[in-house]
Design an enzyme around this catalytic site. Structure first.
Site, PDB file in Angstrom:
ATOM      1  N   GLU A 236      26.397  72.657  45.297  1.00 34.84           N
ATOM      2  CA  GLU A 236      27.641  72.200  44.689  1.00 34.84           C
ATOM      3  C   GLU A 236      27.922  73.027  43.439  1.00 34.84           C
ATOM      4  O   GLU A 236      27.413  72.692  42.348  1.00 34.84           O
ATOM      5  CB  GLU A 236      27.532  70.723  44.288  1.00 34.84           C
ATOM      6  CG  GLU A 236      27.384  69.787  45.453  1.00 34.84           C
ATOM      7  CD  GLU A 236      28.008  68.428  45.161  1.00 34.84           C
ATOM      8  OE1 GLU A 236      28.728  67.926  46.026  1.00 34.84           O
ATOM      9  OE2 GLU A 236      27.797  67.874  44.066  1.00 34.84           O
TER      10      GLU A 236
ATOM     11  N   HIS B 259      22.754  65.574  40.644  1.00 32.97           N
ATOM     12  CA  HIS B 259      24.194  65.859  40.640  1.00 32.97           C
ATOM     13  C   HIS B 259      24.608  66.434  39.282  1.00 32.97           C
ATOM     14  O   HIS B 259      24.110  65.993  38.241  1.00 32.97           O
ATOM     15  CB  HIS B 259      24.995  64.592  40.944  1.00 32.97           C
ATOM     16  CG  HIS B 259      26.421  64.894  41.273  1.00 32.97           C
ATOM     17  ND1 HIS B 259      27.343  65.208  40.302  1.00 32.97           N
ATOM     18  CD2 HIS B 259      27.074  64.985  42.459  1.00 32.97           C
ATOM     19  CE1 HIS B 259      28.505  65.468  40.879  1.00 32.97           C
ATOM     20  NE2 HIS B 259      28.363  65.336  42.192  1.00 32.97           N
TER      21      HIS B 259
HETATM   22  P1  PGA Z   1      34.569  66.429  45.048  1.00 32.86           P
HETATM   23  O1  PGA Z   1      33.092  66.027  44.554  1.00 32.86           O
HETATM   24  O2  PGA Z   1      34.548  66.463  46.550  1.00 32.86           O
HETATM   25  O3  PGA Z   1      35.457  65.363  44.496  1.00 32.86           O
HETATM   26  O4  PGA Z   1      34.853  67.781  44.488  1.00 32.86           O
HETATM   27  C1  PGA Z   1      31.954  66.447  45.226  1.00 32.86           C
HETATM   28  C2  PGA Z   1      30.739  65.860  44.563  1.00 32.86           C
HETATM   29  O5  PGA Z   1      30.766  65.648  43.334  1.00 32.86           O
HETATM   30  O6  PGA Z   1      29.738  65.604  45.221  1.00 32.86           O
END
Ligand code: PGA
Length: 253
Positions: free
Chosen positions: A170, A101
């Protein structure tokens, strides 16, 4: 290229205590009900490791899976203050773990370190939700594809049990910001990840690729039109049972 089964994965981040089982219980009720006439989706909640065991065994979870949010790469116990490893997560009831992440990359996690974590998690029979994504600066400089390629190549190996890895695209600039990629852009990136994976790891199959970053119950309608997406990694909005359930409901509207 697209799997029918869609993943809705909650990433609770640093949130939740014992009272939060009410959120899980509500999502569980929804999952049980909805599942009887629509078994097209899978719900996974990745919660702090302090809550994995409690959620797993406090509520009878039939259609919800529990995951952790990170782990140490060391397979056995060791002198690593504050950490838990994949085996400890697995033994307390986790079936999944989020790795790579960007919030942890920002704290210094490298592709090389993430690779060790992926390997150890797969060895412990956990399924890995592997996050990749470019920063805003990298996007601006046209580096999105090369960043994604590097993250994939440096953290995954062909000899890994690849079907235990789910990719989550992401973009760092979209996490918690309410900014999302344009539909056409996202389609292209998802296609790139799937093709790059197939080519590089000489796999017969395309991988599952999710999107994560500011997903909410309104913009989910836009994402539902992107057919090559296999699901979502949902941060902030997964901390509320209503918001999380509405995302799933609106996706199928
Ligand atoms: P968010 O986070 O939906 O709050 O933007 C997504 C994540 O960090 O996996």
């Amino acid at each position: 290229m697209t799997n029918k089964l869609k993943y809705f994965i909650g990433n609770w981040k640093m949130f939740g205590d014992l009272g939060s089982f009410k959120i899980v219980a509500k999502i569980n009720r929804f999952a049980n009900k909805f599942h009887t006439y629509n078994n097209k989706f899978k719900i996974i909640l990745c919660v702090p490791s302090t809550l994995v065991y409690f959620f797993k065994f406090k509520i009878k979870l039939k259609h919800i899976f529990i995951g952790g949010q990170n782990c140490h790469f060391n397979q056995t116990y060791g002198p690593f203050t504050g950490h838990v490893n994949a085996s400890m997560l697995k033994k307390t009831g986790a079936e999944y773990v989020i790795l790579g992440h960007s919030e942890n990359r920002a704290d210094g996690e490298t592709n090389k370190l993430i690779k060790k974590k992926i390997k150890s998690s797969i060895d412990q029979n956990l399924k890995v939700i592997f996050c990749i994504g470019e920063s805003f600066k990298e996007k601006k400089n046209g580096k999105t594809f090369s960043v994604l390629r590097k993250q994939m190549r440096e953290s995954v190996e062909k000899r890994f049990n690849l079907n235990k890895i789910i990719f989550a695209y992401e973009p760092v600039w979209s996490i918690g910001t309410n900014r999302i990629p344009k539909k056409e852009q996202l389609e292209k990136i998802i296609e790139f990840i799937k093709k790059e994976y197939k080519r590089n790891f000489r796999s017969k199959y395309y991988p599952r690729v999710l999107y994560g970053g500011s997903v909410n119950n309104n913009n989910i309608r836009i994402f539902s039109k992107i057919s090559n997406l296999d699901g979502f990694l949902i941060g902030g909005a997964s901390q509320s049972s209503k918001k999380f359930i509405d995302i799933i409901k609106n996706y199928y509207k």
